[in-house]
Design a protein around this motif. Structure first.
Motif, PDB file in Angstrom:
ATOM      1  N   ALA A 307      54.639 103.062-108.514  1.00 58.09           N
ATOM      2  CA  ALA A 307      53.195 103.199-108.327  1.00 58.09           C
ATOM      3  C   ALA A 307      52.455 101.943-108.765  1.00 58.09           C
ATOM      4  N   ARG A 308      52.915 101.323-109.848  1.00 63.04           N
ATOM      5  CA  ARG A 308      52.229 100.143-110.377  1.00 63.04           C
ATOM      6  C   ARG A 308      52.480  98.892-109.540  1.00 63.04           C
ATOM      7  N   ALA A 309      53.331  99.004-108.524  1.00 59.91           N
ATOM      8  CA  ALA A 309      53.514  97.866-107.614  1.00 59.91           C
ATOM      9  C   ALA A 309      52.209  97.516-106.919  1.00 59.91           C
ATOM     10  N   ILE A 310      51.330  98.497-106.756  1.00 58.85           N
ATOM     11  CA  ILE A 310      50.060  98.249-106.077  1.00 58.85           C
ATOM     12  C   ILE A 310      49.182  97.307-106.888  1.00 58.85           C
ATOM     13  N   GLU A 311      49.439  97.201-108.194  1.00 59.93           N
ATOM     14  CA  GLU A 311      48.637  96.347-109.075  1.00 59.93           C
ATOM     15  C   GLU A 311      49.054  94.882-109.000  1.00 59.93           C
ATOM     16  N   VAL A 312      50.175  94.608-108.337  1.00 58.03           N
ATOM     17  CA  VAL A 312      50.670  93.236-108.223  1.00 58.03           C
ATOM     18  C   VAL A 312      49.886  92.523-107.117  1.00 58.03           C
ATOM     19  N   GLY A 313      49.175  91.492-107.482  1.00 55.49           N
ATOM     20  CA  GLY A 313      48.410  90.741-106.498  1.00 55.49           C
ATOM     21  C   GLY A 313      49.214  89.581-105.945  1.00 55.49           C
ATOM     22  N   LEU A 314      49.293  89.470-104.627  1.00 52.89           N
ATOM     23  CA  LEU A 314      49.991  88.355-103.990  1.00 52.89           C
ATOM     24  C   LEU A 314      49.013  87.606-103.094  1.00 52.89           C
ATOM     25  N   THR A 315      48.935  86.305-103.280  1.00 50.87           N
ATOM     26  CA  THR A 315      48.115  85.491-102.391  1.00 50.87           C
ATOM     27  C   THR A 315      48.864  85.268-101.082  1.00 50.87           C
ATOM     28  N   ALA A 316      48.158  84.786-100.070  1.00 48.23           N
ATOM     29  CA  ALA A 316      48.798  84.479 -98.786  1.00 48.23           C
ATOM     30  C   ALA A 316      49.887  83.433 -98.970  1.00 48.23           C
ATOM     31  N   GLU A 317      49.643  82.496 -99.857  1.00 45.14           N
ATOM     32  CA  GLU A 317      50.636  81.452-100.107  1.00 45.14           C
ATOM     33  C   GLU A 317      51.891  82.033-100.760  1.00 45.14           C
ATOM     34  N   GLU A 318      51.703  82.985-101.657  1.00 45.60           N
ATOM     35  CA  GLU A 318      52.860  83.598-102.321  1.00 45.60           C
ATOM     36  C   GLU A 318      53.659  84.465-101.357  1.00 45.60           C
ATOM     37  N   VAL A 319      52.960  85.168-100.469  1.00 40.59           N
ATOM     38  CA  VAL A 319      53.657  85.945 -99.438  1.00 40.59           C
ATOM     39  C   VAL A 319      54.485  85.001 -98.563  1.00 40.59           C
ATOM     40  N   SER A 320      53.916  83.875 -98.197  1.00 38.99           N
ATOM     41  CA  SER A 320      54.628  82.888 -97.375  1.00 38.99           C
ATOM     42  C   SER A 320      55.825  82.309 -98.116  1.00 38.99           C
ATOM     43  N   PHE A 321      55.659  82.053 -99.405  1.00 44.94           N
ATOM     44  CA  PHE A 321      56.768  81.539-100.218  1.00 44.94           C
ATOM     45  C   PHE A 321      57.942  82.514-100.189  1.00 44.94           C
ATOM     46  N   ILE A 322      57.664  83.795-100.394  1.00 52.49           N
ATOM     47  CA  ILE A 322      58.722  84.811-100.372  1.00 52.49           C
ATOM     48  C   ILE A 322      59.381  84.844 -98.997  1.00 52.49           C
ATOM     49  N   SER A 323      58.567  84.817 -97.945  1.00 49.79           N
ATOM     50  CA  SER A 323      59.096  84.891 -96.585  1.00 49.79           C
ATOM     51  C   SER A 323      59.975  83.691 -96.258  1.00 49.79           C
ATOM     52  N   GLU A 324      59.614  82.520 -96.755  1.00 50.02           N
ATOM     53  CA  GLU A 324      60.419  81.314 -96.516  1.00 50.02           C
ATOM     54  C   GLU A 324      61.783  81.428 -97.203  1.00 50.02           C
ATOM     55  N   LYS A 325      61.799  81.913 -98.417  1.00 49.58           N
ATOM     56  CA  LYS A 325      63.072  82.108 -99.106  1.00 49.58           C
ATOM     57  C   LYS A 325      63.918  83.158 -98.389  1.00 49.58           C
ATOM     58  N   LEU A 326      63.254  84.194 -97.903  1.00 47.37           N
ATOM     59  CA  LEU A 326      63.956  85.262 -97.199  1.00 47.37           C
ATOM     60  C   LEU A 326      64.585  84.757 -95.906  1.00 47.37           C
ATOM     61  N   ALA A 327      63.901  83.847 -95.215  1.00 49.22           N
ATOM     62  CA  ALA A 327      64.416  83.326 -93.944  1.00 49.22           C
ATOM     63  C   ALA A 327      65.754  82.615 -94.120  1.00 49.22           C
ATOM     64  N   ALA A 328      66.005  82.136 -95.315  1.00 46.45           N
ATOM     65  CA  ALA A 328      67.267  81.421 -95.576  1.00 46.45           C
ATOM     66  C   ALA A 328      68.409  82.362 -95.971  1.00 46.45           C
ATOM     67  N   LEU A 329      68.100  83.637 -96.157  1.00 46.98           N
ATOM     68  CA  LEU A 329      69.118  84.596 -96.558  1.00 46.98           C
ATOM     69  C   LEU A 329      69.974  84.989 -95.352  1.00 46.98           C
ATOM     70  N   GLN A 330      71.263  84.741 -95.429  1.00 49.37           N
ATOM     71  CA  GLN A 330      72.192  85.103 -94.355  1.00 49.37           C
ATOM     72  C   GLN A 330      73.143  86.171 -94.860  1.00 49.37           C
ATOM     73  N   LEU A 331      73.130  87.335 -94.209  1.00 46.72           N
ATOM     74  CA  LEU A 331      74.015  88.431 -94.600  1.00 46.72           C
ATOM     75  C   LEU A 331      75.162  88.573 -93.613  1.00 46.72           C
ATOM     76  N   ILE A 332      76.259  89.144 -94.073  1.00 46.02           N
ATOM     77  CA  ILE A 332      77.447  89.322 -93.249  1.00 46.02           C
ATOM     78  C   ILE A 332      77.403  90.685 -92.573  1.00 46.02           C
ATOM     79  N   GLY A 333      77.658  90.716 -91.268  1.00 46.93           N
ATOM     80  CA  GLY A 333      77.724  91.977 -90.533  1.00 46.93           C
ATOM     81  C   GLY A 333      76.391  92.497 -90.136  1.00 46.93           C
TER      82      GLY A 333
END
Length: 333
Positions: A307-333
């Motif tokens: 429930a307290r996840a809603i209290e976490v504020g993310l800027t547009a830049e921080e969302v983009s930072f997470i997404s960029e790191k995620l784009a590099a994640l390669q999973l098997i299968g």
């Protein structure tokens, strides 16, 4: 807490909703009912007013737990989201065979996707009884039933709306094309679909359709069965009856890769005084078209963290930072 209307349905829900699949124990290695009730009530205290359940979760047990948890709460302040169309209790096989499973006692069960009109009426009455209420806020077909025409299914649900037993109609695990067909019969509020950092296929068609047609998306398993919390270890034993056993995302190699990705987010989470899970939930809610994150909890502590996840504020830049790191994640299968 943040709240949002589901499409143009008039039904407003909390953007973090309590997912009670795990509360039913089925496929999660059992449940402790008192802990589950306490988890739902703690979530409600923190503004999580929407509770998602289904008859198949624990073969009725999850709905009974939800019913117990909402006793004494103002009914008009709680939104009950349940489902229909997954039958394990038919006297003879009907519909589209889904899968073989075991109940919480270890007995074999065959589950069928079945959404014929008479079956829906019976399921609704059974759900109302287990939930201890006289109406369902959002009634969703759990999985498509290829043996029953969509219009027949939706006509039956529309009659339940007219009878006052259902407030709004949703679907679950529907494609954009199936949603379009259903809308010829009934006004849909939402589609509940799997969506997480490591499962994003709905972005191809369901998300664009829902945005264009003002339909809500309820994202289930945003933490990918706990994988995205950072608490899962390579080679972890989940015990008998747990659906994560043998799951491709939970191979030691994939868990190692996901944990390495999450480690890159750890400094950002710490700067927000947040857990990795809270950061992941907030990122999920920041994605285009995502209305609600459905998150399960086994006890009050987990419910409070979610429930307290809603209290976490993310800027547009921080969302983009997470997404960029995620784009590099390669999973098997």
């Amino acid at each position: 807490m943040e709240y949002q209307q589901l499409g143009d349905s008039g039904l407003t829900v909390s953007r973090i909703a309590f997912g009670s699949w795990a509360a039913g124990g089925w496929m999660w290695g059992g449940t402790e009912q008192n802990d589950a009730v306490g988890a739902i009530r703690r979530a409600y205290e923190l503004g999580v007013t929407s509770i998602d359940t289904a008859p198949i979760y624990g073969q009725g047990l999850s709905e009974e737990i939800v019913g117990e948890a909402i006793k004494g709460l103002p009914r008009d302040k709680v939104q009950i989201l349940t489902k229909f169309g997954m039958r394990w209790d038919l006297p003879e096989p009907r519909g589209d065979f889904g899968f073989k499973t075991k109940d919480n006692s270890g007995r074999d069960l065959d589950v069928y996707k079945y959404a014929a009109a008479a079956s829906i009426v019976q399921e609704c009455e059974d759900s109302l009884r287990r939930l201890g209420t006289d109406y369902i806020d959002l009634y969703q077909i759990h999985w498509p039933d290829v043996t029953t025409p969509i219009h027949e299914t939706m006509e039956a649900v529309q009659r339940l709306v007219e009878q006052g037993k259902v407030r709004a109609v949703g679907v679950s695990n529907y494609s954009a094309q199936q949603m379009q067909e259903a809308e010829q019969t009934v006004r849909l509020a939402s589609n509940q679909v799997p969506y997480s950092m490591v499962r994003r296929d709905i972005e191809a068609d369901v998300v664009p359709y829902c945005i264009e047609h003002n339909k809500a998306i309820l994202a289930y398993s945003p933490l990918q069965l706990g994988l995205l919390t950072g608490k899962i270890k390579p080679g972890q034993d989940f015990g008998p009856g747990d659906l994560r056993n043998g799951h491709r995302l939970f191979t030691p190699e994939n868990v190692t890769r996901v944990n390495a990705f999450l480690a890159q987010l750890q400094p950002l989470a710490e700067s927000k005084n947040a857990t990795l899970g809270q950061l992941v939930i907030r990122w999920t809610l920041a994605q285009p078209g995502i209305t609600v994150a459905l998150v399960g909890a086994r006890d009050a502590k987990q419910a409070e963290q979610n429930a307290r996840a809603i209290e976490v504020g993310l800027t547009a830049e921080e969302v983009s930072f997470i997404s960029e790191k995620l784009a590099a994640l390669q999973l098997i299968g």
